[in-house]
Design a protein around this motif. Sequence first.
Motif, mmCIF file in Angstrom:
data_model
loop_
_atom_site.group_PDB
_atom_site.id
_atom_site.type_symbol
_atom_site.label_atom_id
_atom_site.label_comp_id
_atom_site.label_asym_id
_atom_site.label_seq_id
_atom_site.Cartn_x
_atom_site.Cartn_y
_atom_site.Cartn_z
ATOM 1 N N LEU A 22 5.596 -10.875 -5.350
ATOM 2 C CA LEU A 22 5.321 -9.979 -4.230
ATOM 3 C C LEU A 22 3.940 -10.302 -3.674
ATOM 4 O O LEU A 22 2.972 -10.416 -4.429
ATOM 5 C CB LEU A 22 5.357 -8.528 -4.706
ATOM 6 N N GLY A 23 3.857 -10.452 -2.362
ATOM 7 C CA GLY A 23 2.580 -10.727 -1.726
ATOM 8 C C GLY A 23 2.280 -9.736 -0.616
ATOM 9 O O GLY A 23 3.175 -9.382 0.154
ATOM 10 N N LEU A 24 1.038 -9.286 -0.545
ATOM 11 C CA LEU A 24 0.590 -8.368 0.500
ATOM 12 C C LEU A 24 -0.533 -9.029 1.286
ATOM 13 O O LEU A 24 -1.560 -9.410 0.717
ATOM 14 C CB LEU A 24 0.096 -7.053 -0.110
ATOM 15 N N ILE A 25 -0.336 -9.158 2.593
ATOM 16 C CA ILE A 25 -1.360 -9.707 3.477
ATOM 17 C C ILE A 25 -1.859 -8.575 4.361
ATOM 18 O O ILE A 25 -1.090 -8.005 5.140
ATOM 19 C CB ILE A 25 -0.794 -10.854 4.335
ATOM 20 N N HIS A 26 -3.119 -8.207 4.221
ATOM 21 C CA HIS A 26 -3.692 -7.085 4.983
ATOM 22 C C HIS A 26 -2.821 -5.834 4.851
ATOM 23 O O HIS A 26 -2.531 -5.150 5.829
ATOM 24 C CB HIS A 26 -3.831 -7.448 6.466
ATOM 25 N N SER A 27 -2.402 -5.544 3.631
ATOM 26 C CA SER A 27 -1.546 -4.380 3.399
ATOM 27 C C SER A 27 -1.970 -3.714 2.100
ATOM 28 O O SER A 27 -2.804 -4.248 1.351
ATOM 29 C CB SER A 27 -0.079 -4.804 3.345
ATOM 30 N N HIS A 28 -1.392 -2.553 1.810
ATOM 31 C CA HIS A 28 -1.777 -1.812 0.620
ATOM 32 C C HIS A 28 -0.690 -0.806 0.258
ATOM 33 O O HIS A 28 0.258 -0.598 1.015
ATOM 34 C CB HIS A 28 -3.112 -1.094 0.836
ATOM 35 N N ALA A 29 -0.858 -0.171 -0.902
ATOM 36 C CA ALA A 29 0.176 0.722 -1.430
ATOM 37 C C ALA A 29 -0.136 2.196 -1.232
ATOM 38 O O ALA A 29 0.602 3.054 -1.720
ATOM 39 C CB ALA A 29 0.369 0.441 -2.925
ATOM 40 N N LEU A 30 -1.204 2.527 -0.513
ATOM 41 C CA LEU A 30 -1.577 3.924 -0.317
ATOM 42 C C LEU A 30 -0.774 4.570 0.811
ATOM 43 O O LEU A 30 -0.314 3.884 1.730
ATOM 44 C CB LEU A 30 -3.064 4.027 -0.001
ATOM 45 N N GLN A 31 -0.641 5.881 0.761
ATOM 46 C CA GLN A 31 -0.026 6.609 1.861
ATOM 47 C C GLN A 31 -1.066 6.865 2.960
ATOM 48 O O GLN A 31 -2.267 6.698 2.753
ATOM 49 C CB GLN A 31 0.565 7.941 1.372
#
Length: 270
Positions: free
Chosen positions: A118-127
């Motif tokens: 899994l890769g996140l680019i300029h993203s995050h897991a917060l609401q």
Amino acid sequence: MEQHKIVNIDGRRVHYRDEGSHFSKTVVLLHGFLQTLDVWTPIQLKLMHEMRVVTIDLLGHGYTDCSSDIHTMEMMADTVYRVLDEIGVEKCVMIGHSMGGYVALAFAERYPYMLKGLGLIHSHALQDTDTHRNDRMIACSLAETNKASYVLSFINDLFDPGKRSYLTREISILQQQCLETSKIGIIAAQKGMSLRPNRIKVLTNLDYPILFIYGKNDPRVPIEIAVSQAMVARKAEIMVLDGVAHMAHFEECDYVGQKIKDYVMNCYIN
């Protein structure tokens, strides 16, 4: 490259591109808000000779139909699943930019058995915070009033000011692509993002390394949030780029393309 393909899901057309289907390694690239699968073309060209690369127009974006007046991240993840099931992808590495990262996290929560990475680019897991939710409602009003003006301004602001002058042509092309996203699709996505839950537990539960790519000058994902995401993961690979705002795959395409390639290869080795 092949032209867009179309799969019919519950009477709605979903556009996607599938390159290198004869390879055993598969990466799925999910675009950000307002954007289309074509945003990945430069990266796709770098990867398609060594792996299968699938890109998808998410609900209400590009040429994919809307399915509701609110497109939650779960709905988008389910659509991605349906496309992958239709084209015979059983395992993949999934990488999402910004909103695409929110969708990838929802996918990882709902279909963990399908992911090797899994890769996140300029993203995050917060609401969203209350302030962010309010900003999204303002954005909906702006899009309703003058979609073109909203889109052009929004996309321009995603790039580092120091890079805008020599990326003028690329930014203009991207803006024109983003204008394909309908007003209904824009509003449905904003409302969907405002409803997404905190998915930090998804990051903490994954047992493979998670790829994080961020820009030091990103106005939307501050560096402290970026680093904190990597800290909560059991295993993480993080790339933080100087002079980059919210569009690393444009602003530093070669670095990002190589990092994605190396990451996918490692996911299939381990």
